[in-house]
Motif scaffolding. Structure first.
Motif, PDB file in Angstrom:
ATOM      1  N   ARG A  61       0.843  -1.207   0.000  1.00  0.00           N
ATOM      2  CA  ARG A  61       0.000   0.000   0.000  1.00  0.00           C
ATOM      3  C   ARG A  61       0.872   1.247   0.000  1.00  0.00           C
ATOM      4  NH1 ARG A  61      -5.861  -0.929   1.108  1.00  0.00           N
ATOM      5  NH2 ARG A  61      -5.890   1.317   0.878  1.00  0.00           N
ATOM      6  N   ALA A  62       2.035   1.155   0.639  1.00  0.00           N
ATOM      7  CA  ALA A  62       2.959   2.298   0.631  1.00  0.00           C
ATOM      8  C   ALA A  62       3.761   2.221  -0.652  1.00  0.00           C
ATOM      9  CB  ALA A  62       3.875   2.242   1.837  1.00  0.00           C
ATOM     10  N   PRO A 123       7.807   4.206  -1.585  1.00  0.00           N
ATOM     11  CA  PRO A 123       7.214   5.525  -1.803  1.00  0.00           C
ATOM     12  C   PRO A 123       8.265   6.607  -2.080  1.00  0.00           C
ATOM     13  CG  PRO A 123       7.167   4.942   0.524  1.00  0.00           C
ATOM     14  CD  PRO A 123       7.670   3.739  -0.207  1.00  0.00           C
TER      15      PRO A 123
END
Ligand SMILES: *[C@@H]1O[C@H](CO)[C@@H](O)[C@H](O)[C@H]1NC(C)=O
Ligand SMILES: *[C@@H]1O[C@H](CO)[C@@H](O)[C@H](O)[C@H]1NC(C)=O
Ligand SMILES: *[C@@H]1O[C@H](CO)[C@@H](O)[C@H](O)[C@H]1NC(C)=O
Ligand SMILES: *[C@@H]1O[C@H](CO)[C@@H](O)[C@H](O)[C@H]1NC(C)=O
Ligand SMILES: *[C@@H]1O[C@H](CO)[C@@H](O)[C@H](O)[C@H]1NC(C)=O
Length: 391
Positions: A61-62, A123
């Motif tokens: 998700r990151a 990220p």
């Protein structure tokens, strides 16, 4: 046996098993593989009976560039590996100032560079503004021919209101509402230091189908440091989206060329869309066999701007000049994204596809970048999803 039958049915439903007479030639495999004994053998990164679906995998998700928790929206992200520093990756991306969401991309969008030291998935963190508002739709390639990074984008500098609102303005012929028409080019030796070369491909103030010109997509040539083909004196090739003045009609895609990147660009002759299916946001590349491909954001009724899930389509051609075929059977990617924690997000919008390839000359797609907007949210962010087993 029962389990075998169930597994076989499941595998068949998932498109894992070949079906009878799936192909008679490589075109039937979207040129994303080869037709062997009536079965498509897909290249890594592609799957399905006709190799028309990206082999997307759950990622963390990151990832990418998601600053919506701090109130900042972004869009149009593309990944580049640093030419000097090992394990450093750059994301060139549009970011909207003043906390404005996707509805206010015009005039608040500016182009920035972000960095990741944790791999190309991110990220990424903000590092530098490259072009102030209004600057949008950045698309960056390494040009072996020019020994430069080239960045294409739309926009022109604007004073923006301090509260989010749309304003009528123009960046040249083709559009007087949101300044989207007209393509500019920049160059850089290193991704840090950029030189602006001006607007090289303006729209027109006439009734042409492509009076309004946007979504620049320079060709990603098959590249290895040892492949002289990537340095041949080919023209600079740019896919783009056209539509009538003020974008008052169909959005369609075609290709323009210039003898070199700072010269005026002209559409290929005849100036017509390269396929009839309405779409925007082209991304164009050459594969390891020398065939040409596009990913586009489809504007068919089952896609569009929140109208349906089938947003990502694939098109292919033997030559960059065409003829091009839009694959209307398979969907390259949808608005549904699964993450490695098992969660699934059904996005409202997922657009601006861009691929990050292996650099071994195989042009294996490793990552899919898209701009995403969740259901009921004004904010948007830049998502990166793994493809295949590549990374
Ligand atoms: C081609 O596929 C058919 C059907 O699956 C199979 O019976 C045949 O043996 C295959 N031929 C070759 C040369 O692989
Ligand atoms: C992006 O950030 C927002 C706000 O923090 C969060 O709700 C959303 O789940 C994030 N997206 C992903 C893919 O984790
Ligand atoms: C384009 O939009 C501008 C600004 O709204 C408007 O003044 C102009 O009449 C429009 N032109 C056409 C041909 O639609
Ligand atoms: C950026 O490039 C320009 C033009 O080549 C050069 O004059 C300048 O010194 C460079 N700046 C940096 C910080 O590298
Ligand atoms: C799908 O594409 C084929 C080949 O380009 C074309 O002949 C056919 O008309 C298309 N079908 C639809 C529904 O657009």
């Amino acid at each position: 046996m029962k389990h075998f039958v169930q597994l076989t049915l499941l595998a068949s439903a998932l498109g894992l098993l070949p079906q009878a007479l799936a192909c008679t030639n490589d075109e039937d495999c979207g040129l994303n593989g080869v037709c062997n004994n009536n079965t498509c053998i897909c290249d890594p990164g592609w799957t399905g009976n006709d190799c028309g679906r990206l082999d997307l995998r759950p990622g963390p998700r990151a990832n990418g560039y998601n600053l919506t928790g701090q109130g900042t929206s972004s869009w149009c992200n593309g990944i580049l590996r640093d030419p000097q520093i090992k394990d450093l990756y750059h994301l060139i991306v549009s970011e909207f100032t003043h906390g404005c969401g996707l509805d206010y991309w015009s005039p608040y969008s500016r182009i920035i560079r972000a960095e990741s030291t944790t791999g190309p998935l991110g990220p990424y963190t903000f590092k530098q503004e490259i072009a102030p508002s209004f600057a949008h739709n950045p698309s960056v390639i390494w040009s072996e021919k020019d020994q430069r990074y080239l960045m294409y984008n739309i926009g022109c500098p604007q004073q923006v209101p301090s509260t989010c609102q749309n304003v009528d303005f123009t960046c040249g012929p083709g559009n007087a509402i949101n300044g989207e028409s007209g393509i500019s080019v920049w160059s850089s030796p290193d991704l840090y230091n950029w030189t602006y070369h001006g607007q090289v491909f303006p729209g027109t103030d006439n009734n042409a189908w492509d009076a309004d010109i946007t979504n620049p997509a320079p060709l990603h040539l098959r590249y290895t440091p040892r492949n002289p083909a990537s340095a041949r004196g080919a023209p600079t090739i740019l896919a783009y989206r056209g539509c009538p003045y003020n974008c008052s009609g169909a959005e369609l895609i075609t290709i323009a060329t210039a003898p070199d990147y700072t010269s005026p660009y002209t559409p290929i002759h005849p100036s017509a869309p390269i396929f009839p299916e309405p779409s925007e946001d082209p991304f164009i590349w050459e594969d390891r066999r020398g065939n040409f491909h596009m990913l586009v954001h489809s504007l068919l009724p089952d896609a569009g701007f929140g109208d349906g899930p089938n947003v990502g389509r694939h098109a292919y051609a033997r030559s960059w000049a065409g003829p091009w075929t839009f694959n209307n059977n398979s969907v390259a990617f949808t608005t549904s994204v699964e993450f490695e924690d098992g969660s699934i997000v059904e996005y409202f919008r997922r657009e601006r596809p861009s691929l990050f390839f292996s650099e071994d000359g195989e042009m294996r797609p490793l990552l899919l970048s898209t701009g995403v907007q969740e259901v009921g949210e004004g904010a948007s962010y830049s998502l990166i999803q793994p493809i295949g087993d590549g990374l």
